[in-house]
Write a protein that holds these residues in place. Structure first.
Motif, PDB file in Angstrom:
ATOM      1  N   LEU A  72     -64.130  36.283  30.927  1.00 49.96           N
ATOM      2  CA  LEU A  72     -63.690  37.273  31.570  1.00 49.96           C
ATOM      3  C   LEU A  72     -64.867  38.020  32.209  1.00 49.96           C
ATOM      4  CD1 LEU A  72     -61.737  39.094  28.495  1.00 49.96           C
ATOM      5  CD2 LEU A  72     -60.957  37.537  30.186  1.00 49.96           C
TER       6      LEU A  72
ATOM      7  N   GLN B 281     -49.700  36.799  34.760  1.00 47.75           N
ATOM      8  CA  GLN B 281     -50.878  36.809  34.724  1.00 47.75           C
ATOM      9  C   GLN B 281     -51.490  37.269  35.989  1.00 47.75           C
ATOM     10  OE1 GLN B 281     -53.275  37.001  32.344  1.00 47.75           O
ATOM     11  NE2 GLN B 281     -54.936  37.668  33.877  1.00 47.75           N
TER      12      GLN B 281
ATOM     13  N   TYR C 214     -61.779  41.077  35.726  1.00 51.14           N
ATOM     14  CA  TYR C 214     -61.065  42.410  35.176  1.00 51.14           C
ATOM     15  C   TYR C 214     -61.655  42.563  33.661  1.00 51.14           C
ATOM     16  CZ  TYR C 214     -57.562  45.893  34.400  1.00 51.14           C
ATOM     17  OH  TYR C 214     -56.988  47.224  34.110  1.00 51.14           O
ATOM     18  N   ASN C 215     -62.468  43.397  33.624  1.00 55.76           N
ATOM     19  CA  ASN C 215     -63.074  43.716  32.118  1.00 55.76           C
ATOM     20  C   ASN C 215     -63.719  45.322  32.130  1.00 55.76           C
ATOM     21  OD1 ASN C 215     -65.665  43.648  33.744  1.00 55.76           O
ATOM     22  ND2 ASN C 215     -65.443  41.566  33.807  1.00 55.76           N
TER      23      ASN C 215
ATOM     24  N   SER D 255     -52.069  47.175  30.404  1.00 58.64           N
ATOM     25  CA  SER D 255     -50.998  46.285  31.073  1.00 58.64           C
ATOM     26  C   SER D 255     -50.487  46.810  32.502  1.00 58.64           C
ATOM     27  CB  SER D 255     -49.701  46.132  30.223  1.00 58.64           C
ATOM     28  OG  SER D 255     -48.516  45.426  30.696  1.00 58.64           O
TER      29      SER D 255
ATOM     30  N   ARG E 144     -53.530  46.133  35.029  1.00 56.16           N
ATOM     31  CA  ARG E 144     -53.934  44.730  35.374  1.00 56.16           C
ATOM     32  C   ARG E 144     -52.836  44.411  36.578  1.00 56.16           C
ATOM     33  NH1 ARG E 144     -54.566  43.861  29.627  1.00 56.16           N
ATOM     34  NH2 ARG E 144     -52.295  43.461  29.445  1.00 56.16           N
TER      35      ARG E 144
ATOM     36  N   ARG F 159     -53.451  44.027  25.072  1.00 54.77           N
ATOM     37  CA  ARG F 159     -52.378  43.688  25.783  1.00 54.77           C
ATOM     38  C   ARG F 159     -51.056  44.574  25.663  1.00 54.77           C
ATOM     39  NH1 ARG F 159     -54.378  40.292  28.822  1.00 54.77           N
ATOM     40  NH2 ARG F 159     -52.186  39.654  29.415  1.00 54.77           N
TER      41      ARG F 159
ATOM     42  N   GLU G 256     -58.673  43.070  29.315  1.00 55.07           N
ATOM     43  CA  GLU G 256     -57.514  41.895  29.178  1.00 55.07           C
ATOM     44  C   GLU G 256     -57.468  42.052  27.440  1.00 55.07           C
ATOM     45  OE1 GLU G 256     -55.974  40.123  31.040  1.00 55.07           O
ATOM     46  OE2 GLU G 256     -57.032  39.694  32.862  1.00 55.07           O
TER      47      GLU G 256
END
Length: 293
Positions: A43, A232, A129-130, A195, A198, A181, A178
């Protein structure tokens, strides 16, 4: 007649929450970095992380240097209107909702006009993406203060305004992950979640220009920009930089804009380029690159 507010009034009563929270956020990002490495999730990428951290730290110190200017502008607008809204817990909640509504439109314009895309693209030009992605705040984003002036015009006290604004900015931190969820339906219906966000960072065709909400996702549901996460996300931007230079990551779209304006002989058309769609800017930059070859 309402009492005039001074800059000292605001600076002495509006704590810098982001500055205080910065060490904790960096610590949590490092912890996520460690678990990502330990679990082989990939990640994080080292150069990308340090680019995000550098951009974020410069942004924090920049805000310390110019906050008096921004505070002064907002205070001046508040002082020129003859009305004010009382300061209490429920008007503070209303202020937060009103501010979130303004943040939705500021964010949306940050994707739909080249001028404001240049102030926002830094937040999107990572292919990871973090939690550290939340640090990528452009050094020119202060231009978007114009979208928040209605809060002062409505009569909300500047101290309440700035505290609400900082809480809204801090909310953005935890949704850049990530690891979290799907959350319960009622939370997903009302609030922006990892979610939802993202999706916003994805460059998948049906994810582009979706989920602009800051704290509340209801604005996207109302204005037709909501998109649930159904695959995703592929992160980054269409014209993805191939480097990790923090300065270039902040200013590369400004360079695209100025090159396009320079090529345009008509001054009026050159100014209008600032308010065109970033898609047109992207296509124009591709043409200019082909010409240079």
């Amino acid at each position: 007649m309402k009492e005039k507010i001074t800059l000292d009034d605001v600076l002495s009563n509006a704590p810098d929450l982001i500055l205080y929270a910065a060490p904790l956020m960096i610590g949590l990002a490092l912890l996520e970095f460690y678990f990502s490495w330990k679990q082989k999730k990939k990640l994080y990428e080292r150069k990308d992380f340090f680019a995000s951290l550098t951009i974020g730290l410069v942004s924090v110190f920049q805000n310390l240097l110019i906050k008096s200017l921004l505070f002064g502008f907002v205070i001046w607008v508040y002082n020129i209107v003859p009305w004010s809204i009382p300061v209490n817990w429920w008007t503070s909640i209303i202020c937060f909702f009103a501010l979130d509504f303004c943040r939705y439109w500021a964010h949306r314009m940050g994707h739909e006009t080249s001028l404001f895309w240049a102030t926002h693209v830094t937040h999107h030009n990572s292919e990871k993406y973090n939690l550290s992605t939340s640090f990528r705040l452009s050094w020119t984003q202060q231009l978007k203060v114009v979208f928040f002036l209605p809060i002062s015009l409505m009569g909300f006290h500047p101290v309440v305004f700035f505290i609400c604004h900082q809480i809204a900015v801090l909310y953005q931190f935890w949704i850049h992950t990530e690891y979290i969820r799907k959350l319960p339906k009622w939370i997903n219906f009302l609030f922006v979640t990892p979610s939802h966000h993202r999706v916003h960072h994805g460059k998948n065709a049906h994810y582009l220009d979706k989920n602009y909400g800051s704290t509340f996702i209801i604005w996207d549901r109302i204005f037709g920009t909501f998109q649930p996460e159904d695959e995703q996300a592929i992160y980054g931007i269409l014209d993805q930089p191939k480097h990790h230079n923090p300065i270039k990551l902040v200013f590369h779209v400004w360079g695209d804009i100025f090159r396009s304006m320079k090529k345009t002989k008509n001054p009026i058309k050159a100014v209008l380029l600032l308010f065109q769609s970033p898609d047109l800017l992207y296509k124009n930059e591709k043409l200019l690159k082909n010409e240079r070859k």
